[in-house]
Scaffold this active site. Structure first.
Site, PDB file in Angstrom:
ATOM      1  N   TYR A 180      86.082  11.551  59.949  1.00 35.56           N
ATOM      2  CA  TYR A 180      85.713  12.973  60.079  1.00 35.56           C
ATOM      3  C   TYR A 180      85.679  13.353  61.553  1.00 35.56           C
ATOM      4  O   TYR A 180      86.274  14.349  61.955  1.00 35.56           O
ATOM      5  CB  TYR A 180      84.343  13.180  59.439  1.00 35.56           C
ATOM      6  N   SER A 187      83.616  20.708  64.932  1.00 36.53           N
ATOM      7  CA  SER A 187      82.237  20.235  64.755  1.00 36.53           C
ATOM      8  C   SER A 187      81.784  19.611  66.055  1.00 36.53           C
ATOM      9  O   SER A 187      82.618  19.162  66.851  1.00 36.53           O
ATOM     10  CB  SER A 187      82.168  19.177  63.653  1.00 36.53           C
TER      11      SER A 187
HETATM   12  N1  NAI Z   1      77.752  22.478  57.224  1.00 38.56           N
HETATM   13  C1  NAI Z   1      77.705  21.903  58.397  1.00 38.56           C
HETATM   14  O1  NAI Z   1      76.646  21.475  58.872  1.00 38.56           O
HETATM   15  C2  NAI Z   1      78.939  21.744  59.205  1.00 38.56           C
HETATM   16  C3  NAI Z   1      80.195  22.034  58.684  1.00 38.56           C
HETATM   17  N2  NAI Z   1      81.294  21.909  59.510  1.00 38.56           N
HETATM   18  C4  NAI Z   1      82.619  22.247  59.010  1.00 38.56           C
HETATM   19  O2  NAI Z   1      82.599  23.550  58.467  1.00 38.56           O
HETATM   20  C5  NAI Z   1      83.582  23.665  57.430  1.00 38.56           C
HETATM   21  C6  NAI Z   1      82.922  24.190  56.170  1.00 38.56           C
HETATM   22  O3  NAI Z   1      81.885  23.304  55.855  1.00 38.56           O
HETATM   23  P1  NAI Z   1      80.767  23.678  54.752  1.00 38.56           P
HETATM   24  O4  NAI Z   1      80.811  25.133  54.451  1.00 38.56           O
HETATM   25  O5  NAI Z   1      79.519  23.056  55.192  1.00 38.56           O
HETATM   26  O6  NAI Z   1      81.356  22.843  53.519  1.00 38.56           O
HETATM   27  P2  NAI Z   1      81.277  23.123  51.947  1.00 38.56           P
HETATM   28  O7  NAI Z   1      81.601  21.819  51.305  1.00 38.56           O
HETATM   29  O8  NAI Z   1      80.001  23.807  51.638  1.00 38.56           O
HETATM   30  O9  NAI Z   1      82.486  24.134  51.711  1.00 38.56           O
HETATM   31  C7  NAI Z   1      83.769  23.692  51.979  1.00 38.56           C
HETATM   32  C8  NAI Z   1      84.715  24.623  51.276  1.00 38.56           C
HETATM   33  O10 NAI Z   1      86.039  24.120  51.474  1.00 38.56           O
HETATM   34  C9  NAI Z   1      86.669  24.030  50.203  1.00 38.56           C
HETATM   35  N3  NAI Z   1      87.655  22.937  50.189  1.00 38.56           N
HETATM   36  C10 NAI Z   1      87.434  21.633  50.446  1.00 38.56           C
HETATM   37  N4  NAI Z   1      88.567  20.935  50.257  1.00 38.56           N
HETATM   38  C11 NAI Z   1      89.523  21.842  49.860  1.00 38.56           C
HETATM   39  C12 NAI Z   1      90.890  21.746  49.504  1.00 38.56           C
HETATM   40  N5  NAI Z   1      91.525  20.586  49.502  1.00 38.56           N
HETATM   41  N6  NAI Z   1      91.545  22.875  49.151  1.00 38.56           N
HETATM   42  C13 NAI Z   1      90.911  24.069  49.140  1.00 38.56           C
HETATM   43  N7  NAI Z   1      89.612  24.234  49.475  1.00 38.56           N
HETATM   44  C14 NAI Z   1      88.935  23.116  49.827  1.00 38.56           C
HETATM   45  C15 NAI Z   1      85.544  23.762  49.218  1.00 38.56           C
HETATM   46  O11 NAI Z   1      85.955  24.120  47.916  1.00 38.56           O
HETATM   47  C16 NAI Z   1      84.469  24.681  49.771  1.00 38.56           C
HETATM   48  O12 NAI Z   1      84.669  26.004  49.320  1.00 38.56           O
HETATM   49  C17 NAI Z   1      84.174  22.256  57.271  1.00 38.56           C
HETATM   50  O13 NAI Z   1      85.375  22.179  58.008  1.00 38.56           O
HETATM   51  C18 NAI Z   1      83.113  21.360  57.907  1.00 38.56           C
HETATM   52  O14 NAI Z   1      83.673  20.169  58.421  1.00 38.56           O
HETATM   53  C19 NAI Z   1      81.204  21.500  60.818  1.00 38.56           C
HETATM   54  C20 NAI Z   1      79.979  21.183  61.340  1.00 38.56           C
HETATM   55  C21 NAI Z   1      78.773  21.266  60.586  1.00 38.56           C
HETATM   56  C1  LIG Z   2      77.650  18.070  62.143  1.00 36.19           C
HETATM   57  C2  LIG Z   2      78.639  17.475  61.162  1.00 36.19           C
HETATM   58  O1  LIG Z   2      79.847  18.145  61.195  1.00 36.19           O
HETATM   59  C3  LIG Z   2      77.994  17.462  59.807  1.00 36.19           C
HETATM   60  O2  LIG Z   2      77.535  16.138  59.594  1.00 36.19           O
HETATM   61  C4  LIG Z   2      77.721  15.774  58.285  1.00 36.19           C
HETATM   62  O3  LIG Z   2      77.323  14.775  57.755  1.00 36.19           O
HETATM   63  C5  LIG Z   2      78.515  16.720  57.553  1.00 36.19           C
HETATM   64  O4  LIG Z   2      79.609  16.017  57.032  1.00 36.19           O
HETATM   65  C6  LIG Z   2      78.893  17.745  58.611  1.00 36.19           C
HETATM   66  O5  LIG Z   2      80.213  17.561  58.882  1.00 36.19           O
END
Ligand code: NAI
Ligand SMILES: C[C@H](O)[C@@H]1OC(=O)[C@H](O)[C@@H]1O
Length: 256
Positions: free
Chosen positions: A159, A146
Protein backbone atom coordinates in the site's frame (compact mmCIF):
# COMPACT_ATOMS: atom_id res chain seq x y z
CA UNK A 1 -9.63 41.73 -8.35
CA UNK A 2 -7.34 39.20 -6.63
CA UNK A 3 -9.68 36.49 -5.33
CA UNK A 4 -9.96 33.65 -7.90
CA UNK A 5 -13.04 31.45 -8.04
CA UNK A 6 -13.41 28.41 -5.78
CA UNK A 7 -16.64 27.50 -7.59
CA UNK A 8 -16.95 24.37 -9.76
CA UNK A 9 -20.15 25.61 -11.44
CA UNK A 10 -20.33 24.51 -15.07
CA UNK A 11 -17.66 21.83 -14.55
CA UNK A 12 -18.00 18.04 -14.68
CA UNK A 13 -15.94 15.95 -12.28
CA UNK A 14 -15.28 12.20 -12.41
CA UNK A 15 -14.65 10.59 -9.01
CA UNK A 16 -13.64 6.94 -8.68
CA UNK A 17 -14.61 5.00 -5.57
CA UNK A 18 -17.48 7.45 -5.04
CA UNK A 19 -19.78 4.84 -3.54
CA UNK A 20 -18.70 5.55 0.01
CA UNK A 21 -16.07 7.14 2.26
CA UNK A 22 -13.75 9.82 0.94
CA UNK A 23 -14.91 9.42 -2.68
CA UNK A 24 -18.56 9.94 -1.76
CA UNK A 25 -17.64 13.01 0.33
CA UNK A 26 -15.63 14.56 -2.50
CA UNK A 27 -18.38 13.82 -5.06
CA UNK A 28 -21.02 15.50 -2.90
CA UNK A 29 -18.69 18.36 -2.01
CA UNK A 30 -18.04 18.97 -5.70
CA UNK A 31 -21.79 19.02 -6.34
CA UNK A 32 -22.18 21.54 -3.51
CA UNK A 33 -19.49 23.61 -5.28
CA UNK A 34 -21.63 23.49 -8.46
CA UNK A 35 -20.21 20.58 -10.45
CA UNK A 36 -21.98 17.74 -12.22
CA UNK A 37 -20.38 14.50 -11.09
CA UNK A 38 -19.57 11.21 -12.82
CA UNK A 39 -19.42 8.64 -10.03
CA UNK A 40 -17.67 5.30 -10.44
CA UNK A 41 -17.70 2.38 -8.04
CA UNK A 42 -18.35 -1.35 -7.94
CA UNK A 43 -21.67 -1.29 -6.13
CA UNK A 44 -24.77 0.15 -7.83
CA UNK A 45 -26.66 0.62 -4.56
CA UNK A 46 -23.77 2.65 -3.11
CA UNK A 47 -23.68 4.76 -6.28
CA UNK A 48 -27.43 5.39 -6.09
CA UNK A 49 -27.08 6.61 -2.50
CA UNK A 50 -24.33 9.04 -3.50
CA UNK A 51 -26.41 10.18 -6.50
CA UNK A 52 -29.36 10.89 -4.21
CA UNK A 53 -27.26 13.39 -2.27
CA UNK A 54 -26.03 15.00 -5.50
CA UNK A 55 -29.57 15.32 -6.87
CA UNK A 56 -30.66 16.96 -3.59
CA UNK A 57 -27.93 19.55 -4.13
CA UNK A 58 -29.31 20.15 -7.65
CA UNK A 59 -26.54 19.06 -10.04
CA UNK A 60 -26.35 16.03 -12.33
CA UNK A 61 -24.94 12.61 -11.43
CA UNK A 62 -23.77 10.07 -14.03
CA UNK A 63 -23.46 6.58 -12.51
CA UNK A 64 -21.00 3.93 -13.68
CA UNK A 65 -20.88 0.58 -11.88
CA UNK A 66 -17.39 -0.60 -12.81
CA UNK A 67 -14.22 -2.26 -11.58
CA UNK A 68 -11.40 0.26 -11.98
CA UNK A 69 -8.91 -2.62 -12.33
CA UNK A 70 -10.66 -3.71 -15.54
CA UNK A 71 -9.18 -1.67 -18.41
CA UNK A 72 -12.06 -2.52 -20.73
CA UNK A 73 -14.53 -1.08 -18.25
CA UNK A 74 -12.42 2.06 -17.83
CA UNK A 75 -12.37 2.52 -21.62
CA UNK A 76 -16.12 1.93 -21.78
CA UNK A 77 -16.77 4.71 -19.25
CA UNK A 78 -14.95 7.25 -21.41
CA UNK A 79 -16.51 5.95 -24.66
CA UNK A 80 -19.96 6.38 -23.09
CA UNK A 81 -19.13 9.87 -21.83
CA UNK A 82 -17.81 10.80 -25.29
CA UNK A 83 -20.99 9.50 -26.94
CA UNK A 84 -23.07 11.60 -24.53
CA UNK A 85 -20.82 14.64 -25.11
CA UNK A 86 -19.92 14.76 -21.40
CA UNK A 87 -16.52 16.40 -20.93
CA UNK A 88 -14.55 15.52 -17.82
CA UNK A 89 -12.96 18.75 -16.53
CA UNK A 90 -11.84 17.31 -13.18
CA UNK A 91 -10.66 13.74 -12.44
CA UNK A 92 -10.30 12.44 -8.89
CA UNK A 93 -8.55 9.08 -8.68
CA UNK A 94 -9.80 8.02 -5.27
CA UNK A 95 -10.58 4.28 -5.48
CA UNK A 96 -8.19 2.35 -3.31
CA UNK A 97 -7.83 -0.51 -0.90
CA UNK A 98 -5.37 -2.11 1.46
CA UNK A 99 -4.38 -5.55 2.70
CA UNK A 100 -2.24 -4.94 5.75
CA UNK A 101 0.17 -7.88 5.49
CA UNK A 102 3.69 -7.95 6.90
CA UNK A 103 6.29 -7.80 4.12
CA UNK A 104 7.35 -11.42 4.51
CA UNK A 105 3.74 -12.55 4.18
CA UNK A 106 2.70 -10.60 1.07
CA UNK A 107 1.42 -12.89 -1.67
CA UNK A 108 1.74 -12.16 -5.39
CA UNK A 109 -2.05 -11.90 -5.56
CA UNK A 110 -2.12 -9.29 -2.80
CA UNK A 111 0.61 -7.33 -4.60
CA UNK A 112 -1.36 -7.39 -7.86
CA UNK A 113 -4.66 -6.43 -6.25
CA UNK A 114 -3.31 -3.47 -4.28
CA UNK A 115 -1.10 -2.22 -7.15
CA UNK A 116 -3.88 -2.53 -9.74
CA UNK A 117 -6.54 -0.90 -7.58
CA UNK A 118 -4.51 1.96 -6.12
CA UNK A 119 -1.97 2.77 -8.84
CA UNK A 120 -2.64 1.20 -12.24
CA UNK A 121 -6.29 2.28 -12.28
CA UNK A 122 -5.27 5.86 -11.45
CA UNK A 123 -2.84 5.83 -14.38
CA UNK A 124 -5.47 4.45 -16.76
CA UNK A 125 -8.04 7.06 -15.74
CA UNK A 126 -5.37 9.78 -15.94
CA UNK A 127 -4.41 8.69 -19.47
CA UNK A 128 -8.04 8.70 -20.65
CA UNK A 129 -8.90 12.00 -18.98
CA UNK A 130 -5.55 13.56 -19.84
CA UNK A 131 -5.83 12.98 -23.60
CA UNK A 132 -9.27 14.64 -23.57
CA UNK A 133 -8.14 17.52 -21.35
CA UNK A 134 -5.22 18.14 -23.73
CA UNK A 135 -7.73 18.51 -26.59
CA UNK A 136 -10.01 20.68 -24.45
CA UNK A 137 -7.21 23.04 -23.43
CA UNK A 138 -6.85 22.01 -19.81
CA UNK A 139 -8.24 20.27 -16.75
CA UNK A 140 -7.54 19.14 -13.20
CA UNK A 141 -6.33 15.71 -12.11
CA UNK A 142 -6.21 14.87 -8.41
CA UNK A 143 -5.10 11.48 -7.07
CA UNK A 144 -5.57 10.41 -3.48
CA UNK A 145 -2.24 9.30 -2.05
CA UNK A 146 -1.61 9.01 1.71
CA UNK A 147 0.88 10.01 4.36
CA UNK A 148 1.84 6.35 3.90
CA UNK A 149 3.45 7.46 0.64
CA UNK A 150 5.69 9.90 2.50
CA UNK A 151 6.53 8.30 5.86
CA UNK A 152 6.64 4.64 6.91
CA UNK A 153 3.45 3.37 8.52
CA UNK A 154 2.64 -0.05 9.96
CA UNK A 155 -0.18 -0.48 7.42
CA UNK A 156 1.64 -2.45 4.77
CA UNK A 157 4.59 -2.08 2.38
CA UNK A 158 2.61 -2.65 -0.83
CA UNK A 159 0.00 0.00 0.00
CA UNK A 160 2.78 2.43 0.97
CA UNK A 161 4.57 1.73 -2.31
CA UNK A 162 1.42 2.53 -4.32
CA UNK A 163 0.93 5.79 -2.43
CA UNK A 164 4.57 6.82 -2.90
CA UNK A 165 4.30 5.97 -6.60
CA UNK A 166 1.22 8.20 -6.86
CA UNK A 167 3.27 11.12 -5.51
CA UNK A 168 5.92 10.57 -8.20
CA UNK A 169 3.38 9.85 -10.97
CA UNK A 170 1.76 13.18 -10.07
CA UNK A 171 5.06 15.02 -10.59
CA UNK A 172 5.79 13.33 -13.92
CA UNK A 173 2.29 13.90 -15.33
CA UNK A 174 2.50 17.54 -14.24
CA UNK A 175 5.86 17.83 -16.00
CA UNK A 176 4.41 16.46 -19.27
CA UNK A 177 0.91 17.97 -19.18
CA UNK A 178 1.40 21.36 -17.55
CA UNK A 179 1.97 22.81 -21.02
CA UNK A 180 -1.60 21.79 -21.94
CA UNK A 181 -3.15 23.66 -19.02
CA UNK A 182 -3.61 20.49 -17.01
CA UNK A 183 -2.97 20.68 -13.26
CA UNK A 184 -1.95 17.32 -11.78
CA UNK A 185 -1.78 17.14 -7.98
CA UNK A 186 -2.40 14.70 -5.18
CA UNK A 187 -3.77 14.73 -1.66
CA UNK A 188 -2.15 12.76 1.15
CA UNK A 189 -4.61 12.09 3.96
CA UNK A 190 -3.79 10.77 7.42
CA UNK A 191 -6.55 8.79 9.13
CA UNK A 192 -10.17 9.59 8.29
CA UNK A 193 -13.01 7.47 9.59
CA UNK A 194 -14.42 5.55 6.61
CA UNK A 195 -15.37 1.90 5.92
CA UNK A 196 -11.69 1.31 5.08
CA UNK A 197 -10.49 2.35 8.53
CA UNK A 198 -13.45 2.09 10.88
CA UNK A 199 -12.36 -1.24 12.41
CA UNK A 200 -8.85 0.10 13.09
CA UNK A 201 -10.12 3.34 14.58
CA UNK A 202 -12.53 1.45 16.84
CA UNK A 203 -9.51 -0.04 18.62
CA UNK A 204 -8.77 2.51 21.39
CA UNK A 205 -5.14 1.47 21.75
CA UNK A 206 -4.57 1.91 17.99
CA UNK A 207 -6.38 5.25 18.07
CA UNK A 208 -4.21 6.37 21.00
CA UNK A 209 -1.10 5.54 18.93
CA UNK A 210 -2.48 7.62 16.04
CA UNK A 211 -3.26 10.62 18.25
CA UNK A 212 0.17 10.45 19.88
CA UNK A 213 1.80 11.29 16.52
CA UNK A 214 -0.86 13.79 15.37
CA UNK A 215 -0.22 17.39 16.49
CA UNK A 216 -3.95 18.25 16.16
CA UNK A 217 -4.80 15.25 18.40
CA UNK A 218 -7.76 14.09 16.28
CA UNK A 219 -8.41 12.05 13.14
CA UNK A 220 -9.74 13.82 10.08
CA UNK A 221 -13.40 14.61 9.46
CA UNK A 222 -14.47 14.30 5.81
CA UNK A 223 -15.07 18.07 5.33
CA UNK A 224 -11.39 18.55 6.30
CA UNK A 225 -10.54 16.71 3.05
CA UNK A 226 -13.29 18.08 0.80
CA UNK A 227 -12.05 21.66 1.22
CA UNK A 228 -8.56 20.93 -0.16
CA UNK A 229 -10.11 18.75 -2.90
CA UNK A 230 -12.36 21.63 -4.02
CA UNK A 231 -9.41 24.04 -3.90
CA UNK A 232 -7.24 21.82 -6.11
CA UNK A 233 -10.14 21.35 -8.56
CA UNK A 234 -10.89 25.08 -8.77
CA UNK A 235 -9.38 28.08 -10.57
CA UNK A 236 -7.85 29.05 -7.23
CA UNK A 237 -5.22 26.34 -7.85
CA UNK A 238 -4.46 27.18 -11.48
CA UNK A 239 -0.74 27.58 -10.74
CA UNK A 240 -0.38 24.59 -8.41
CA UNK A 241 1.14 21.62 -10.26
CA UNK A 242 2.85 18.38 -9.36
CA UNK A 243 2.23 18.88 -5.65
CA UNK A 244 1.02 16.60 -2.89
CA UNK A 245 -1.05 18.35 -0.23
CA UNK A 246 -0.89 16.40 3.02
CA UNK A 247 -4.17 16.71 4.93
CA UNK A 248 -3.01 15.09 8.13
CA UNK A 249 -3.42 17.27 11.22
CA UNK A 250 0.33 17.84 11.09
CA UNK A 251 1.24 14.16 11.33
CA UNK A 252 3.78 14.15 8.50
CA UNK A 253 5.85 16.89 10.18
CA UNK A 254 5.79 15.20 13.60
CA UNK A 255 9.29 14.77 14.88
CA UNK A 256 10.60 14.50 18.39
N1 NAI B 1 -9.62 6.55 5.15
C1 NAI B 1 -8.38 6.89 5.39
O1 NAI B 1 -7.96 7.06 6.54
C2 NAI B 1 -7.42 7.09 4.27
C3 NAI B 1 -7.75 6.76 2.96
N2 NAI B 1 -6.83 7.02 1.97
C4 NAI B 1 -7.15 6.72 0.58
O2 NAI B 1 -8.38 7.34 0.25
C5 NAI B 1 -9.04 6.60 -0.78
C6 NAI B 1 -10.46 6.28 -0.33
O3 NAI B 1 -10.35 5.59 0.88
P1 NAI B 1 -11.64 5.34 1.82
O4 NAI B 1 -12.76 6.22 1.40
O5 NAI B 1 -11.17 5.37 3.20
O6 NAI B 1 -11.95 3.82 1.41
P2 NAI B 1 -13.34 3.03 1.35
O7 NAI B 1 -12.95 1.59 1.34
O8 NAI B 1 -14.24 3.55 2.39
O9 NAI B 1 -13.90 3.43 -0.09
C7 NAI B 1 -13.17 3.06 -1.20
C8 NAI B 1 -14.10 3.14 -2.38
O10 NAI B 1 -13.37 2.67 -3.53
C9 NAI B 1 -14.16 1.67 -4.17
N3 NAI B 1 -13.30 0.69 -4.84
C10 NAI B 1 -12.34 -0.08 -4.29
N4 NAI B 1 -11.83 -0.91 -5.21
C11 NAI B 1 -12.51 -0.65 -6.38
C12 NAI B 1 -12.45 -1.18 -7.69
N5 NAI B 1 -11.61 -2.15 -8.01
N6 NAI B 1 -13.29 -0.68 -8.63
C13 NAI B 1 -14.16 0.31 -8.32
N7 NAI B 1 -14.26 0.86 -7.09
C14 NAI B 1 -13.44 0.37 -6.14
C15 NAI B 1 -14.97 1.02 -3.05
O11 NAI B 1 -16.10 0.38 -3.60
C16 NAI B 1 -15.33 2.25 -2.23
O12 NAI B 1 -16.45 2.90 -2.78
C17 NAI B 1 -8.18 5.34 -1.00
O13 NAI B 1 -7.33 5.56 -2.11
C18 NAI B 1 -7.35 5.27 0.28
O14 NAI B 1 -6.11 4.62 0.07
C19 NAI B 1 -5.60 7.57 2.22
C20 NAI B 1 -5.24 7.88 3.50
C21 NAI B 1 -6.11 7.66 4.62
C1 LIG C 1 -3.17 6.47 6.58
C2 LIG C 1 -3.35 5.23 5.73
O1 LIG C 1 -3.50 5.55 4.40
C3 LIG C 1 -4.50 4.45 6.30
O2 LIG C 1 -3.94 3.41 7.07
C4 LIG C 1 -4.67 2.26 6.93
O3 LIG C 1 -4.54 1.24 7.55
C5 LIG C 1 -5.66 2.36 5.89
O4 LIG C 1 -5.40 1.31 4.99
C6 LIG C 1 -5.41 3.74 5.31
O5 LIG C 1 -4.83 3.56 4.09
Amino acid sequence: MYLPSFSLKGKTALVTGAGRGIGRAIAIGYAEAGADVVIVSRTQSDLEETAEFIHRVGTKAYLFEADVTNKGQVEEIFETLDSEHVTVDILVNNAGMNIRSRALDVSDEEWETIMNTNLRSAFWFSQKAGERMKEAGGGKIITISSVAGHVALRTGVVYASTKAAIIQMTKNLALEWGQYGINVNSIGPWYFKTPLTEKLLADQSYLDDILAVTPQKRVGELPDLVGPAVFLASEAANYVNGQTLFVDGGMSIQGF
